[in-house]
Scaffold this motif. Structure first.
Motif, PDB file in Angstrom:
ATOM      1  N   LYS A  33      -7.389  -3.511  -9.913  1.00  9.02           N
ATOM      2  CA  LYS A  33      -7.921  -2.897  -8.702  1.00  9.02           C
ATOM      3  C   LYS A  33      -9.042  -1.920  -9.047  1.00  9.02           C
ATOM      4  CE  LYS A  33      -5.085  -4.198  -5.338  1.00  9.02           C
ATOM      5  NZ  LYS A  33      -4.152  -3.215  -4.827  1.00  9.02           N
ATOM      6  N   TYR A  36      -7.753   1.574  -5.986  1.00  4.65           N
ATOM      7  CA  TYR A  36      -6.385   2.039  -5.781  1.00  4.65           C
ATOM      8  C   TYR A  36      -5.984   3.047  -6.851  1.00  4.65           C
ATOM      9  CZ  TYR A  36      -1.578   1.579  -4.061  1.00  4.65           C
ATOM     10  OH  TYR A  36      -0.342   1.823  -3.504  1.00  4.65           O
ATOM     11  N   SER A  74      -6.054  -6.596  -2.980  1.00  5.94           N
ATOM     12  CA  SER A  74      -4.701  -7.027  -2.626  1.00  5.94           C
ATOM     13  C   SER A  74      -4.728  -8.432  -2.017  1.00  5.94           C
ATOM     14  CB  SER A  74      -4.090  -6.040  -1.626  1.00  5.94           C
ATOM     15  OG  SER A  74      -4.041  -4.760  -2.184  1.00  5.94           O
ATOM     16  N   ARG A  77      -6.019 -11.283  -5.105  1.00 13.03           N
ATOM     17  CA  ARG A  77      -5.564 -11.278  -6.511  1.00 13.03           C
ATOM     18  C   ARG A  77      -4.799 -12.553  -6.894  1.00 13.03           C
ATOM     19  NH1 ARG A  77      -1.771  -5.941  -5.325  1.00 13.03           N
ATOM     20  NH2 ARG A  77      -0.878  -6.860  -3.456  1.00 13.03           N
ATOM     21  N   ALA A  91      -2.282  -5.086 -11.143  1.00 12.13           N
ATOM     22  CA  ALA A  91      -2.959  -4.727  -9.898  1.00 12.13           C
ATOM     23  C   ALA A  91      -1.996  -4.149  -8.861  1.00 12.13           C
ATOM     24  CB  ALA A  91      -3.697  -5.951  -9.344  1.00 12.13           C
ATOM     25  N   SER A  92      -1.226  -3.154  -9.250  1.00 11.19           N
ATOM     26  CA  SER A  92      -0.299  -2.452  -8.337  1.00 11.19           C
ATOM     27  C   SER A  92       0.505  -3.446  -7.492  1.00 11.19           C
ATOM     28  CB  SER A  92      -1.071  -1.488  -7.421  1.00 11.19           C
ATOM     29  OG  SER A  92      -2.000  -2.168  -6.601  1.00 11.19           O
ATOM     30  N   MET A  93       0.869  -4.550  -8.115  1.00 14.28           N
ATOM     31  CA  MET A  93       1.414  -5.661  -7.339  1.00 14.28           C
ATOM     32  C   MET A  93       2.952  -5.679  -7.350  1.00 14.28           C
ATOM     33  SD  MET A  93       0.378  -9.667  -7.533  1.00 14.28           S
ATOM     34  CE  MET A  93       0.727  -9.757  -9.269  1.00 14.28           C
ATOM     35  N   THR A  94       3.506  -5.516  -6.161  1.00 15.19           N
ATOM     36  CA  THR A  94       4.955  -5.578  -6.019  1.00 15.19           C
ATOM     37  C   THR A  94       5.453  -6.996  -6.305  1.00 15.19           C
ATOM     38  OG1 THR A  94       4.857  -3.866  -4.331  1.00 15.19           O
ATOM     39  CG2 THR A  94       6.850  -5.211  -4.379  1.00 15.19           C
ATOM     40  N   ARG A  99       5.877 -14.048  -3.491  1.00 16.28           N
ATOM     41  CA  ARG A  99       4.797 -14.116  -4.478  1.00 16.28           C
ATOM     42  C   ARG A  99       5.254 -14.890  -5.719  1.00 16.28           C
ATOM     43  NH1 ARG A  99       2.789  -7.792  -3.790  1.00 16.28           N
ATOM     44  NH2 ARG A  99       1.594  -8.151  -1.884  1.00 16.28           N
ATOM     45  N   SER A 141      -1.333  -6.865   1.338  1.00 13.05           N
ATOM     46  CA  SER A 141      -0.342  -5.969   0.722  1.00 13.05           C
ATOM     47  C   SER A 141       1.028  -6.219   1.355  1.00 13.05           C
ATOM     48  CB  SER A 141      -0.741  -4.505   0.918  1.00 13.05           C
ATOM     49  OG  SER A 141      -0.613  -4.136   2.273  1.00 13.05           O
ATOM     50  N   THR A 142       2.063  -5.763   0.679  1.00 13.34           N
ATOM     51  CA  THR A 142       3.406  -5.843   1.248  1.00 13.34           C
ATOM     52  C   THR A 142       3.544  -4.862   2.419  1.00 13.34           C
ATOM     53  OG1 THR A 142       4.023  -4.246  -0.459  1.00 13.34           O
ATOM     54  CG2 THR A 142       4.662  -6.528  -0.843  1.00 13.34           C
ATOM     55  N   TYR A 162      -8.857   0.000   0.211  1.00 13.38           N
ATOM     56  CA  TYR A 162      -8.264   1.293   0.547  1.00 13.38           C
ATOM     57  C   TYR A 162      -9.249   2.359   1.042  1.00 13.38           C
ATOM     58  CZ  TYR A 162      -3.688  -0.339  -0.782  1.00 13.38           C
ATOM     59  OH  TYR A 162      -2.497  -1.025  -0.798  1.00 13.38           O
ATOM     60  N   ASP A 180       2.000   2.363  -0.768  1.00 14.52           N
ATOM     61  CA  ASP A 180       2.973   2.959  -1.690  1.00 14.52           C
ATOM     62  C   ASP A 180       2.743   4.467  -1.863  1.00 14.52           C
ATOM     63  OD1 ASP A 180       3.890   0.417  -1.840  1.00 14.52           O
ATOM     64  OD2 ASP A 180       2.989  -0.026  -3.790  1.00 14.52           O
ATOM     65  N   TYR A 207       6.640  -2.937  -9.374  1.00 15.12           N
ATOM     66  CA  TYR A 207       5.405  -3.627  -9.768  1.00 15.12           C
ATOM     67  C   TYR A 207       5.648  -4.535 -10.969  1.00 15.12           C
ATOM     68  CZ  TYR A 207       2.732  -0.076  -7.077  1.00 15.12           C
ATOM     69  OH  TYR A 207       2.208   0.740  -6.104  1.00 15.12           O
TER      70      TYR A 207
HETATM   71  N1  GLU Z   1       2.444  -2.585  -4.032  1.00 13.40           N
HETATM   72  C1  GLU Z   1       2.004  -3.060  -2.774  1.00 13.40           C
HETATM   73  C2  GLU Z   1       1.626  -4.521  -2.839  1.00 13.40           C
HETATM   74  O1  GLU Z   1       1.738  -5.140  -3.850  1.00 13.40           O
HETATM   75  C3  GLU Z   1       0.885  -2.212  -2.182  1.00 13.40           C
HETATM   76  C4  GLU Z   1      -0.215  -1.859  -3.136  1.00 13.40           C
HETATM   77  C5  GLU Z   1      -1.318  -2.900  -3.166  1.00 13.40           C
HETATM   78  O2  GLU Z   1      -1.952  -3.149  -2.133  1.00 13.40           O
HETATM   79  O3  GLU Z   1      -1.548  -3.458  -4.228  1.00 13.40           O
HETATM   80  O4  GLU Z   1       1.249  -5.110  -1.877  1.00 13.40           O
END
Ligand code: GLU
Length: 257
Positions: A33, A36, A74, A77, A91-94, A99, A141-142, A162, A180, A207
């Motif tokens: 990202k 973020y 988001s 990705r 990438a801050s990915m839950t 997924r 995003s989630t 963002y 988050d 993540y």
């Molecule tokens: N962790 C969350 C997600 O994966 C929000 C952060 C983001 O947008 O990456 O969707």
């Protein structure tokens, strides 16, 4: 001849190992990202920086590879990873089951939860007070999904990145941003008191590092590198660097036996 070439192609595509391919190429192209902070952002020197960046640099070193970065959002990705435009996502990915049907995830390396960022005039509200409000979230995003599921009467305004959502909140066009907690805390800190985080988180967001499906050697190497970062203290150092405190929860360390 054509048949032989076809069989050769089939053989290499079925039996090629991503880790071996990367070792030949000698570098890892990481999707990260740029929007973020503190996970992935562009710093004042114009370089991409953040918690995810430091972690992926460590993983690359453990894999004996250089690392290059490519911006992902988001929304794009997973598509970029599946198309082979990047080798790996930090990438801050839950990690979610939905997924996981499309890509593979490493062990969880960061544990967050979803929160709300609001203007200071709304600081006394609870997240339930916003159940019919106009709430900004990021496409892909989630957060958007979680909030709408919890509060079907809310109006979700989707943004691509963002900073756009932040401008909209500061300009009074939306009532809150939901994403988050770590991001929300930093924005509140940087806002000179204008923005506040509503206290309670209302989802669990573990993540994971993303790679394409069925690359077992590559995935094992990534998991081992994450565990090594915990064992040798790098994980705690990186965490403290970006969050100003030691982690309350560490990624799992599996036995080397
Ligand atoms: N962790 C969350 C997600 O994966 C929000 C952060 C983001 O947008 O990456 O969707």
């Amino acid at each position: 001849m054509k048949t032989i070439l076809f069989l050769l192609f089939l053989f290499t595509s079925v039996f090629s190992d991503k880790l071996e391919i990367l070792k030949d190429k000698q570098f890892l192209l990481a999707g990260v990202k740029y929007d973020y902070e503190p996970f992935g952002f562009v710093n004042e020197k114009g370089r991409v920086d953040g918690f995810d960046i430091d972690l992926i640099k460590y993983i690359a070193t453990k894999l004996d590879l250089d690392v290059k970065f490519k911006q992902v959002t988001s929304a794009n990705r997973i598509k970029l990873l599946k198309a082979g435009e990047v080798d790996i996502l930090a990438a801050s990915m839950t990690h979610t089951f939905k997924r996981d049907r499309e890509i593979d995830f490493s062990m969880s390396y960061f544990f967050d939860g979803q929160a709300l960022l609001v203007d200071k005039k709304d600081a006394k509200k609870t997240f339930k007070d916003l159940k019919e409000s106009k709430v900004g979230a990021i496409r892909g995003s989630t957060s958007a999904y979680n909030f709408k599921k919890l509060f079907p009467k809310s109006k979700i305004i989707l943004f691509n990145e963002y900073p756009q959502a932040l401008r909209s909140l500061k300009g009074g066009h939306i009532d809150a941003i939901t994403t988050d907690l770590s991001w929300c805390i930093l924005q509140s800190k940087n806002s000179d008191g204008q923005l506040k985080v509503l206290s309670k988180t209302f989802s669990y967001e573990p993540y994971g590092i993303g790679i394409i499906e069925n690359e077992s050697n590559f995935l094992d190497a990534i998991n081992e590198a994450i565990a090594d970062s915990v064992i040798d203290g790098t994980y705690a150092n990186i965490y403290e660097k970006w969050f100003g405190e030691l982690p309350s929860k560490l990624p799992e360390v599996w036995s080397k036996q």
